[in-house]
Design an enzyme around this catalytic site. Sequence first.
Site, PDB file in Angstrom:
ATOM      1  CG  HIS A  20      -0.227  -0.096   2.514  1.00 20.94           C
ATOM      2  ND1 HIS A  20       0.185   1.022   3.200  1.00 20.94           N
ATOM      3  CD2 HIS A  20       0.195  -1.163   3.239  1.00 20.94           C
ATOM      4  CE1 HIS A  20       0.815   0.642   4.308  1.00 20.94           C
ATOM      5  NE2 HIS A  20       0.840  -0.673   4.348  1.00 20.94           N
ATOM      6  N   GLY A  21       0.359   2.389   0.188  1.00 20.25           N
ATOM      7  CA  GLY A  21       1.122   3.637   0.064  1.00 20.25           C
ATOM      8  C   GLY A  21       2.401   3.686   0.866  1.00 20.25           C
TER       9      GLY A  21
END
Length: 168
Positions: A20-21
């Site tokens: 994810h980010g």
Amino acid sequence: MCRGEKLNLQLARIDDRLIHGQVATAWTKATNVARIIVISEEVAKDPLRKFLLQEAAPPGVKANVVTVEKFVSVYQSQLFQDQKIMLLFTQPQEVVALIQQGIAIKSVNIGGMRFQVGKKMVTNFISVDEEDVAAFRFLAEHGVELEVRKVPNDRKIYLNELLEKSFK
């Protein structure tokens, strides 16, 4: 003898969100990895999740999703010997399985384990149940550092201290 000495492991991280980010930007940049290997029995059996994770890897970083058994067999071939690697796990039990197979992991970053019924919140982003606690205790007994950080610049907090407060 442990087989982990030849693995150029930059980061082992438990984060049930996987790629994810924070992982795709902060952690890959800080560790300069060439490959992210997601080790999850559940995710490896889900073709859609597997595909999405491989696509979520940042440019220039390859991603694989494998079971513990597959990672151990590939590891023995020394396929990744010359690459900087990040291992991602959804739960501590998968890290335990690697340690039991003789793969040396010196430190595990715990980045996120979501709250579910039957789990107790240890921080606002880590929730554990008795099975998780038992796995973390196993890892600690085998000399694995268990540190909590969302991103590389955060101050390290040691999970053992948090578990002692929450599970007296």
